[in-house]
Design a protein around this motif. Structure first.
Motif, PDB file in Angstrom:
ATOM      1  N   HIS A 145       0.833  -1.200   0.000  1.00 58.11           N
ATOM      2  CA  HIS A 145       0.000   0.000   0.000  1.00 58.11           C
ATOM      3  C   HIS A 145       0.870   1.253   0.000  1.00 58.11           C
ATOM      4  N   HIS A 146       1.937   1.241   0.771  1.00 61.27           N
ATOM      5  CA  HIS A 146       2.796   2.419   0.893  1.00 61.27           C
ATOM      6  C   HIS A 146       3.787   2.560  -0.254  1.00 61.27           C
ATOM      7  N   PHE A 147       4.284   1.445  -0.787  1.00 63.36           N
ATOM      8  CA  PHE A 147       5.394   1.534  -1.738  1.00 63.36           C
ATOM      9  C   PHE A 147       5.143   0.877  -3.094  1.00 63.36           C
ATOM     10  N   GLY A 148       4.068   0.193  -3.273  1.00 64.29           N
ATOM     11  CA  GLY A 148       3.768  -0.377  -4.586  1.00 64.29           C
ATOM     12  C   GLY A 148       4.306  -1.776  -4.761  1.00 64.29           C
ATOM     13  N   ASN A 149       5.621  -1.903  -4.930  1.00 66.29           N
ATOM     14  CA  ASN A 149       6.227  -3.220  -5.103  1.00 66.29           C
ATOM     15  C   ASN A 149       7.678  -3.176  -4.627  1.00 66.29           C
ATOM     16  N   LYS A 150       8.366  -4.281  -4.756  1.00 67.74           N
ATOM     17  CA  LYS A 150       9.732  -4.388  -4.251  1.00 67.74           C
ATOM     18  C   LYS A 150      10.671  -3.419  -4.965  1.00 67.74           C
ATOM     19  N   ASP A 151      10.515  -3.301  -6.270  1.00 74.19           N
ATOM     20  CA  ASP A 151      11.373  -2.387  -7.031  1.00 74.19           C
ATOM     21  C   ASP A 151      11.178  -0.945  -6.582  1.00 74.19           C
ATOM     22  N   ASP A 152       9.924  -0.552  -6.383  1.00 69.34           N
ATOM     23  CA  ASP A 152       9.650   0.813  -5.941  1.00 69.34           C
ATOM     24  C   ASP A 152      10.192   1.058  -4.537  1.00 69.34           C
ATOM     25  N   LEU A 153      10.080   0.055  -3.689  1.00 70.49           N
ATOM     26  CA  LEU A 153      10.601   0.174  -2.327  1.00 70.49           C
ATOM     27  C   LEU A 153      12.118   0.354  -2.354  1.00 70.49           C
ATOM     28  N   TYR A 154      12.785  -0.400  -3.180  1.00 68.80           N
ATOM     29  CA  TYR A 154      14.248  -0.289  -3.293  1.00 68.80           C
ATOM     30  C   TYR A 154      14.634   1.088  -3.817  1.00 68.80           C
ATOM     31  N   ARG A 155      13.898   1.568  -4.820  1.00 71.05           N
ATOM     32  CA  ARG A 155      14.192   2.897  -5.366  1.00 71.05           C
ATOM     33  C   ARG A 155      14.038   3.982  -4.303  1.00 71.05           C
ATOM     34  N   VAL A 156      12.962   3.900  -3.526  1.00 72.18           N
ATOM     35  CA  VAL A 156      12.737   4.892  -2.470  1.00 72.18           C
ATOM     36  C   VAL A 156      13.828   4.791  -1.402  1.00 72.18           C
ATOM     37  N   ALA A 157      14.255   3.578  -1.093  1.00 70.78           N
ATOM     38  CA  ALA A 157      15.345   3.394  -0.123  1.00 70.78           C
ATOM     39  C   ALA A 157      16.615   4.070  -0.625  1.00 70.78           C
ATOM     40  N   LEU A 158      16.894   3.892  -1.901  1.00 72.19           N
ATOM     41  CA  LEU A 158      18.073   4.512  -2.502  1.00 72.19           C
ATOM     42  C   LEU A 158      17.958   6.033  -2.482  1.00 72.19           C
ATOM     43  N   GLU A 159      16.796   6.537  -2.825  1.00 68.74           N
ATOM     44  CA  GLU A 159      16.564   7.984  -2.795  1.00 68.74           C
ATOM     45  C   GLU A 159      16.714   8.542  -1.390  1.00 68.74           C
ATOM     46  N   THR A 160      16.283   7.769  -0.416  1.00 64.14           N
ATOM     47  CA  THR A 160      16.326   8.221   0.975  1.00 64.14           C
ATOM     48  C   THR A 160      17.750   8.376   1.483  1.00 64.14           C
ATOM     49  N   VAL A 161      18.608   7.398   1.201  1.00 66.65           N
ATOM     50  CA  VAL A 161      19.982   7.499   1.708  1.00 66.65           C
ATOM     51  C   VAL A 161      20.743   8.624   1.005  1.00 66.65           C
ATOM     52  N   TYR A 162      20.475   8.830  -0.272  1.00 69.19           N
ATOM     53  CA  TYR A 162      21.107   9.946  -0.974  1.00 69.19           C
ATOM     54  C   TYR A 162      20.568  11.285  -0.475  1.00 69.19           C
ATOM     55  N   SER A 163      19.265  11.331  -0.224  1.00 70.48           N
ATOM     56  CA  SER A 163      18.639  12.562   0.238  1.00 70.48           C
ATOM     57  C   SER A 163      19.211  13.000   1.584  1.00 70.48           C
ATOM     58  N   GLU A 164      19.500  12.029   2.433  1.00 71.05           N
ATOM     59  CA  GLU A 164      20.061  12.358   3.752  1.00 71.05           C
ATOM     60  C   GLU A 164      21.420  13.038   3.606  1.00 71.05           C
ATOM     61  N   ILE A 165      22.229  12.547   2.679  1.00 69.50           N
ATOM     62  CA  ILE A 165      23.534  13.170   2.446  1.00 69.50           C
ATOM     63  C   ILE A 165      23.370  14.607   1.976  1.00 69.50           C
ATOM     64  N   ARG A 166      22.490  14.792   0.995  1.00 69.50           N
ATOM     65  CA  ARG A 166      22.303  16.134   0.431  1.00 69.50           C
ATOM     66  C   ARG A 166      21.753  17.110   1.470  1.00 69.50           C
ATOM     67  N   GLU A 167      20.824  16.638   2.318  1.00 71.62           N
ATOM     68  CA  GLU A 167      20.241  17.505   3.344  1.00 71.62           C
ATOM     69  C   GLU A 167      21.293  17.925   4.362  1.00 71.62           C
ATOM     70  N   LYS A 168      22.145  17.002   4.753  1.00 67.41           N
ATOM     71  CA  LYS A 168      23.193  17.331   5.721  1.00 67.41           C
ATOM     72  C   LYS A 168      24.247  18.242   5.107  1.00 67.41           C
ATOM     73  N   GLU A 169      24.471  18.120   3.809  1.00 68.59           N
ATOM     74  CA  GLU A 169      25.393  19.037   3.135  1.00 68.59           C
ATOM     75  C   GLU A 169      24.878  20.468   3.189  1.00 68.59           C
TER      76      GLU A 169
END
Length: 226
Positions: A68-92
């Protein structure tokens, strides 16, 4: 003939029924929990080895809620990847590099990039796994592309200021500079076990990491200096 139930019995029954009813989970908290478990699971086992059931179990929800929240496994993985990159950019952004002198801005950014990898081994594992797959999820993510351009522009302005002050060379491309800064730190951690084995020394000790940090900063700054 039985009498009517007393008020006390009714109230007790109501409390019992209420206690048996599951409390609704906070949607944002559920999503955050699922995402945290997904990042951990994907980092440990890679995309191929991770299981959606296990991620849901670790988050304390059923698999249908994950979909319901993420669609499927591929979408979940993509969001996970976006999240870890986003954290770096936000802290920068919190470093306020634009307020520093060009030399101090680059020194701070290089040190931060190194330190982030020290503190977040899951980032290295996720990115390595995505590269091993050929980056199919990154290629589909507009968010990943968009979040990197502000950093590139900040690098461009910092290099330009440094060149105007005679501190930096005037022929440095910001994308190449970013890749070099990321690469000299990332390789050290992603290949640490093999490097340690090849050179016969433990490169994951606090002393070795501190020594490498100094080297990375000075090496990168030396390449930029006019």
């Amino acid at each position: 003939m039985a009498g009517h139930p007393t008020r006390a019995v009714i109230e007790k029954a109501g409390r019992t029924t209420e206690a048996r009813q599951p409390r609704p989970r906070d949607s944002a908290a559920t999503r955050a929990s699922l995402l945290a478990m997904a990042i951990s699971e994907f980092a440990d086992k890679g995309f191929a080895g991770a299981r959606v059931d296990e991620i849901a179990n670790r988050a304390g929800v059923n698999k249908q809620l994950l979909y319901h929240h993420f669609g499927n496994k591929d979408d979940l993985y993509r969001v996970a990847l976006e999240t870890v990159y986003s954290e770096i950019r936000e802290k920068e952004k919190a470093l306020h590099l634009g307020d520093l002198s060009p030399l101090e801005a680059m020194r701070t950014l290089i040190g931060y990039s190194f330190d982030y990898l020290v503190d977040h081994p899951e980032f290295i594992k996720l990115v390595s796994d995505e590269n091993a797959q050929g980056a199919p999820h990154a290629a589909k993510s507009e968010e990943l592309t968009e979040m990197h351009w502000p950093l590139v522009e900040l690098l461009r302005e910092t290099l330009k200021r440094g060149a105007a002050q005679g501190v930096f060379r005037d022929d440095m491309d910001p994308v190449n500079v970013y890749i070099s800064i990321a690469g000299i730190s990332y390789f050290y951690f992603s290949n640490n076990p093999t490097l340690s084995a090849i050179f016969g020394k433990k490169l994951n000790t606090p002393e070795a990491i501190a020594e490498r940090r100094v080297h990375v900063i000075e090496f990168a700054l030396a390449a930029l200096r006019a």
